[in-house]
Write an enzyme that holds these catalytic residues in place. Sequence first.
Site, short mmCIF file in Angstrom:
data_model
loop_
_atom_site.label_atom_id
_atom_site.label_comp_id
_atom_site.label_asym_id
_atom_site.label_seq_id
_atom_site.Cartn_x
_atom_site.Cartn_y
_atom_site.Cartn_z
N TYR A 1 0.83 -1.20 0.00
CA TYR A 1 0.00 0.00 0.00
C TYR A 1 0.87 1.25 0.00
CZ TYR A 1 0.55 1.05 5.05
OH TYR A 1 1.03 1.38 6.29
N CYS A 2 0.27 2.32 -0.49
CA CYS A 2 0.89 3.65 -0.48
C CYS A 2 -0.21 4.64 -0.13
CB CYS A 2 1.56 3.95 -1.82
SG CYS A 2 0.42 4.01 -3.22
N ARG A 3 -0.10 5.85 -0.60
CA ARG A 3 -1.12 6.84 -0.29
C ARG A 3 -2.43 6.54 -1.02
NH1 ARG A 3 -2.74 11.68 -2.53
NH2 ARG A 3 -3.61 13.17 -1.05
N ILE B 1 -3.78 3.93 1.60
CA ILE B 1 -4.11 4.23 3.00
C ILE B 1 -5.28 5.21 3.06
CG2 ILE B 1 -2.45 6.12 3.30
CD1 ILE B 1 -1.87 4.88 6.12
#
Length: 104
Positions: free
Chosen positions: A63-65, A92
């Site tokens: 996951y990232c932003r 996220i």
Amino acid sequence: MFGIREIDSHQLEQVLKAGAQLIDVRTDAEHAQAKIEGSTHIPLHLLPLKLQDLRASQPIVFYCRSGARSAQACAWLMSQGIENVYNLAGGIMGWARDGKALAA
């Protein structure tokens, strides 16, 4: 992205209970703001150096932003022959939008 399998926040909770690895590929500054509990922080640019730290025998969720960089991480791992990878749809931000808890 073509060929990248995505899961949502509800599915993520289930695969984590089953032993999946959760990898945060955001920057150090982003990671310091908030994270998903139980995740391991490996910034995207360091992923090639940390490949040996991943357990390829278990599902790996990135996951990232928002889901773009984590999709890149999935694509790169798949190019290395590791197929059991997933992208957290919405990153996220999607996790938080779904009312899921964030850790400091």
